[in-house]
Design a protein around this motif. Sequence first.
Motif, short mmCIF file in Angstrom:
data_model
loop_
_atom_site.label_atom_id
_atom_site.label_comp_id
_atom_site.label_asym_id
_atom_site.label_seq_id
_atom_site.Cartn_x
_atom_site.Cartn_y
_atom_site.Cartn_z
N LEU A 395 7.95 28.81 50.07
CA LEU A 395 6.62 29.37 50.25
C LEU A 395 6.10 29.13 51.66
CD1 LEU A 395 5.02 28.36 46.83
CD2 LEU A 395 5.48 30.69 47.61
N ALA A 396 6.50 28.02 52.25
CA ALA A 396 6.11 27.73 53.63
C ALA A 396 6.87 28.61 54.63
CB ALA A 396 6.37 26.26 53.94
N GLY A 397 7.99 29.18 54.20
CA GLY A 397 8.77 30.03 55.11
C GLY A 397 9.74 29.26 55.97
N LEU A 398 10.21 28.11 55.46
CA LEU A 398 11.16 27.29 56.21
C LEU A 398 12.53 27.31 55.54
CD1 LEU A 398 9.05 24.08 56.96
CD2 LEU A 398 9.64 25.90 58.56
N PRO A 399 13.62 27.21 56.33
CA PRO A 399 14.94 27.01 55.73
C PRO A 399 14.95 25.66 55.03
CG PRO A 399 15.09 27.66 58.04
CD PRO A 399 13.66 27.32 57.78
N ALA A 428 1.32 34.41 62.06
CA ALA A 428 2.13 33.30 62.56
C ALA A 428 1.33 31.99 62.58
CB ALA A 428 2.66 33.61 63.95
N VAL A 429 0.09 32.05 63.06
CA VAL A 429 -0.75 30.85 63.13
C VAL A 429 -1.02 30.32 61.72
CG1 VAL A 429 -3.05 29.99 63.72
CG2 VAL A 429 -1.80 31.43 65.34
N ASN A 430 -1.33 31.20 60.80
CA ASN A 430 -1.60 30.77 59.44
C ASN A 430 -0.36 30.20 58.76
OD1 ASN A 430 -4.41 31.34 58.05
ND2 ASN A 430 -4.13 32.90 59.62
N LEU A 435 2.16 25.08 56.67
CA LEU A 435 3.19 24.04 56.65
C LEU A 435 2.61 22.68 56.27
CD1 LEU A 435 5.24 24.88 59.88
CD2 LEU A 435 5.82 25.43 57.52
N ALA A 436 1.37 22.42 56.69
CA ALA A 436 0.79 21.09 56.50
C ALA A 436 0.73 20.71 55.03
CB ALA A 436 -0.60 21.04 57.14
#
Length: 494
Positions: A395-399, A428-430, A435-436
Motif C-alpha cells: 500500500l505504501a508503494g515500496l518493494p 509523489a509527495v503524498n 510511508l511514515a
Amino acid sequence: MTGVQSVDSVALLPAYLAAGTAVLVLVVDLLVARPRATVAVAALGALGTAAGAILVGAGGERRTFCVGADCSWIFGGRAALIGAVVALLTLAVLGLSAPALRAGPTPVGEYCFLLACSMTGGVVLGAAGDLITLIVALETLTLPLYVLVGLRRGSLASAEAAVTFFVVSVVATTLTLLGAALLYAVTGGLHLDRLGALLAAQPELRDLPLTTAAVTLVVVGLAFKVAAVPFHAWAPATYDGAPLPVAAYLSTASKLGGVVALLAVVQRALPADQTGPVLAVLAVLTMTVGNLVALRQRRTVRLLAWSSVAQAGYILAPLGALAMATGRTGEGQAAAYAAAVAYVVFFVVLELAAFAGVTALRPTGADGGTLDDLRGAARLHPWQGAALGLALIGLAGLPPGLAGLFAKVTVVRALLDSGVTWLALVVAVNSVIGLAYYLRVTATLWAPPATSTAAGGAVAVPLRGVVAVVLAVATVAAVVLGVAPQLVLDLAGR
C-alpha cells in the motif's frame, strides 16, 4: 418498441449467477437449516459468478437491452474484471467471517444473503450503460451493507456506524438522482454514451446553469461513495464500528463500486471540462487529508480507513487531470481511465490482504483494536505478520510490494503523459507522507513486547484455517499482480 433487440442471456449470465446465489442461499437456509451448508452455497455461488464473468468477458463485448445504438447493458473486458473482482472479494469476506459465524449469534442465512445481494449490485454495476441501471446497481451494492455494519450486537459503536452510513448514503443517493433527473431534463437521455454525444455535439447545452448544477450533483453524490474529502467523514467511524470482515468489504468492494460508477459517468457521459477541475481538487484534498490524519491514528481500522481515503485520492487523480491535459487525445484519455481502474484493482487486493492480516492476528469476533495490540504480533505469528507487513508495504508503494508500486507508477505516468506535472508531484509527495504510517505499523509488528501490561501487546491467536487460506490467497494474488501487472492493465484498458 421499434429498434428493441432481443435479450442476450449470455451477456446477463454473471448477473443471473449472482442473483441466483442470493435466492439459493435463502432456500438452503430455510430448508436445510445448517449454517455450514448455507456458507458453502454462498461461497460456491461467488466462485461461479467470478468464473461466469471471466468466461463471458473472454468472448468479447456483448450488449443487450438496446434501443438502436443505446444499450443499458454492455459487458466487455472491464465489466468482466470488475464482476470477477467483486465476486472474489465476496468469497474472501465469507472466509474471513467463517470463525465469527460459527462462534457468534449472527444469523448465518441473512448474513450470506446480504453479501450475495451486495455482490449482485457490484456485478451489474460494471456493465451498466445508463444512469438508472448504474444508480440502482450502486444502491444494490450498498443497501445490504447498512445491516451488515450493525451486526456487532451490543456494540454502541456498531449501531452508530450503521446509522451514520445509512444517513450519508441516503443523502448521496438523493444528490445523484437529482443530478440524473436534471441531466434528463437538459438532454432527454439517460444512456451514458448518448449523454456524452449530446453534450459534445451541442456546446450550448454545456453552458446552461442547469447542466453545471446537474454535473456537480452527480459528481458530489458519487464522491460520497468513494469517501472523497470533504465527503469522507462517514468512513472512519463506519469502518471501525463494523465487524472486521464487513469493514474489509466496505474498504474493497464498496470502494470499487463507487470508483466504477464515478469512472463510468466521467468517461462516457459528463463533459471533462466541467468534471476535471472538480475531480482534480477532490484528488488533492483527499490524498493530502487522508495521509495527514492517518499519521495521528492509534486504532488499526481507523488508520486503514484514513489510508483508504488517501488511496481514493490517488484513484481520482488521473480522472481530474483530463480537462487540464495539454494535447490530450482519445488514446491519452483511455490510458488515464485505465490507470484509475488498474489502481483500484491493485488497491483492493492489497487492502483485502491487510484486513485479512489484522483478522488473523485478532481474536475471533474482536474489533481491530489499537496499534499497541499488534505490537510484537509477527514474533508470535511469523507468517501472518509477514503477510500483513507485505500488504502494508505494498500500500505504501515500496518493494517487495510491487503491486502497490506499479499502481502508483501507472497513475504518475498517466499524469505525466497528460502534461499535468503538478498533480504528479502532489501524488509523489503524498506517497512519501504515507510511508511514515505504513512503515510505523509494519515496524510495530516486529517490535519487542511491551514491558508493561498496561501498554498492550499482541496475544496468541489460534490459527484459523479459513482465515489463513484467505490471507494466503490474497498475499499470493498481490505478489502475482506485482510480478505480472499487465494481467490487470490489459483488461482495464478495454
